[in-house]
Structures are given as C-alpha cells and as structure tokens.
Design an enzyme around this catalytic site. Structure first.
Site, PDB file in Angstrom:
ATOM      1  NE  ARG A  94      -4.099  -1.642   0.060  1.00  0.00           N
ATOM      2  CZ  ARG A  94      -4.061  -2.696  -0.764  1.00  0.00           C
ATOM      3  NH1 ARG A  94      -3.007  -2.892  -1.538  1.00  0.00           N
ATOM      4  NH2 ARG A  94      -5.054  -3.552  -0.824  1.00  0.00           N
ATOM      5  CG  LEU A  96       3.182   4.186   4.612  1.00  0.00           C
ATOM      6  CD1 LEU A  96       4.317   4.727   5.493  1.00  0.00           C
ATOM      7  CD2 LEU A  96       2.069   3.603   5.486  1.00  0.00           C
ATOM      8  CG  HIS A 112       9.945   0.523  -6.619  1.00  0.00           C
ATOM      9  ND1 HIS A 112       8.579   0.357  -6.471  1.00  0.00           N
ATOM     10  CD2 HIS A 112      10.183   0.640  -7.940  1.00  0.00           C
ATOM     11  CE1 HIS A 112       8.016   0.391  -7.667  1.00  0.00           C
ATOM     12  NE2 HIS A 112       8.956   0.560  -8.574  1.00  0.00           N
TER      13      HIS A 112
HETATM   14  C1  GRF Z   1       9.689  -7.124  -3.670  1.00  0.00           C
HETATM   15  O1  GRF Z   1       9.972  -7.312  -5.038  1.00  0.00           O
HETATM   16  C2  GRF Z   1       9.700  -5.664  -3.326  1.00  0.00           C
HETATM   17  O2  GRF Z   1      10.628  -4.918  -4.047  1.00  0.00           O
HETATM   18  C3  GRF Z   1       8.312  -5.230  -3.706  1.00  0.00           C
HETATM   19  O3  GRF Z   1       7.488  -6.318  -3.340  1.00  0.00           O
HETATM   20  C4  GRF Z   1       8.248  -7.518  -3.344  1.00  0.00           C
HETATM   21  C5  GRF Z   1       8.124  -8.108  -1.977  1.00  0.00           C
HETATM   22  O4  GRF Z   1       8.743  -9.357  -1.843  1.00  0.00           O
HETATM   23  N1  GRF Z   1       7.978  -3.965  -3.060  1.00  0.00           N
HETATM   24  P1  GRF Z   1       8.877 -10.035  -0.427  1.00  0.00           P
HETATM   25  O5  GRF Z   1       7.520 -10.019   0.249  1.00  0.00           O
HETATM   26  O6  GRF Z   1       9.901  -9.263   0.372  1.00  0.00           O
HETATM   27  O7  GRF Z   1       9.341 -11.435  -0.694  1.00  0.00           O
END
Ligand code: GRF
Length: 205
Positions: A94, A96, A112
C-alpha cells in the site's frame, strides 16, 4: 553498551526481504533489532517467518478501519508504541497515507523493484520494465516521502534484462539484489552515515 536501532518492518506477503533483514541481523551484519513486524494481511508467509524467529508481530487489516487514513495512522500508533526508530517497507503493498509518512520524517525506507525514477508508482515494476524493452533494470532503496516512489535514493543495484527473460525470471534476478541492498541500507542508517541533502543521500560510498 548502546541500545540497538529499533526497526519496524511492514510486510504484506511472502516476506523474503523481511527474511533477508532477519538473516542480516543474525549474522551480525546489521546492527539493529526488529521491534515489530506489521502485516496488513492475515495468514501470509511473512508473519510465519516473523513468528519462527520469535519476533513481535501484529496484523493490522484495512477492514478494521473506516478509512485508509485511519488504517495507516493505526499502524503508526503500533510503531510508536513499540519504540520504532526506523520503519522499513519490505514488500508492503500500500502507498502510505501522507500523514503516516509525516509521522516518521526521513525515517521510513522502501525497497522498489526497479531503477527509480523508472517504473515507479505501481505493483508491476518488473512487468513494466520488460514491456518497455529496457536492457537494464534493478532495484532502489529510497526514503519514503508523500510523493510515491519519488523520495531521495539511498542505494540502487542494476541487473541485465535478457532476451530469454519473462516477468518471473527478471523478478528473481532483481530480488537477489533486493536481499543484498535492503540490509546494507539499514546498516548504513544504523551507523548514522546517511545525510540527506536536497534530493541526494550522501554517505553511501
Ligand atoms: C519485492 O519485489 C519488493 O521490491 C516489492 O514487493 C516484493 C516483496 O517481496 N515492493 P517479499 O515479500 O519481500 O518477498
């Protein structure tokens, strides 16, 4: 002995980035402790990982609140109650609420899966990178501000995009770098080395 930096980690699903933080702490590579893991969804793997390691874990679902604002401020309450000093969005699905962002100025970071400012603002950065035909993608750890995926950049890592890639293979290659980058960014913060000067974060060399 000085107190360790207290982390609050926000998760929504698989929690592999949470696991990378847990492993980094256990290996002594991150000088911090996880004060609380907060998930906005029940029954996700991230919660199981937290519990397996004996971490305090709270589920704060959107359904329990009347608005997105109230939901996110409830999360902030938990973070404050636990004495959190650095908030880590590790796969939190989400955006924030601005008021929540302002509650921890320059103390919320996000991972990200793209080289920002390319392919920000959504949940399919890897698919967007592939569809656009870029030859290099990667991941970014940045400070969270009210502007989505646009806060000052702490660290980035690049990976090649190969002819044979599909979303899954590209995401896996990027994820490997995420697991390296996020613990490193937390450690830089813990060492007090980061300095935000305008849009630039210094102290990462
Ligand atoms: C990751 O690719 C992160 O960059 C993105 O969501 C994914 C989460 O993966 N924001 P995890 O839950 O840490 O395995």
């Amino acid at each position: 002995m000085s107190e360790k930096l207290k982390l609050g980690v926000l998760v929504s699903g698989r929690g592999s980035n949470l696991q990378a933080i847990i492993d980094g702490i256990e290996r002594g590579e991150i000088d911090a402790e996880i004060a609380v893991v907060i998930s906005n969804h029940p029954d996700v793997l991230a919660i199981e990982r937290a519990r397996r390691h004996g971490l305090a874990c709270e589920v704060v679902t959107r359904e329990a609140y009347r608005s997105r604002r109230e939901h996110h401020l409830a999360i902030i309450d938990v973070l404050r109650h636990r004495g959190v000093e650095l908030v880590v969005l590790a796969g939190f699905d989400r955006v924030l609420h601005p008021e929540a962002c302002r509650a921890f100025p320059e103390r919320i970071i996000n991972i990200h899966p793209s080289l920002l400012p390319a392919f920000g603002g959504g949940l399919h950065a890897q698919a967007d990178a592939l569809a656009h035909g870029v030859k290099v993608s990667g991941c970014t750890v940045h400070i969270v501000t009210e502007a989505v995926d646009a806060g000052p950049i702490i660290l980035q890592a690049a990976v090649p995009v190969l002819d044979t890639d599909d979303v899954e293979s590209l995401a896996a290659r990027i994820l490997e770098q995420e697991h390296r980058l996020l613990p490193r960014a937390i450690q830089l913060f813990a060492e007090g080395r980061l300095r935000v000067v305008g849009r630039r974060v210094l102290g990462t060399d």
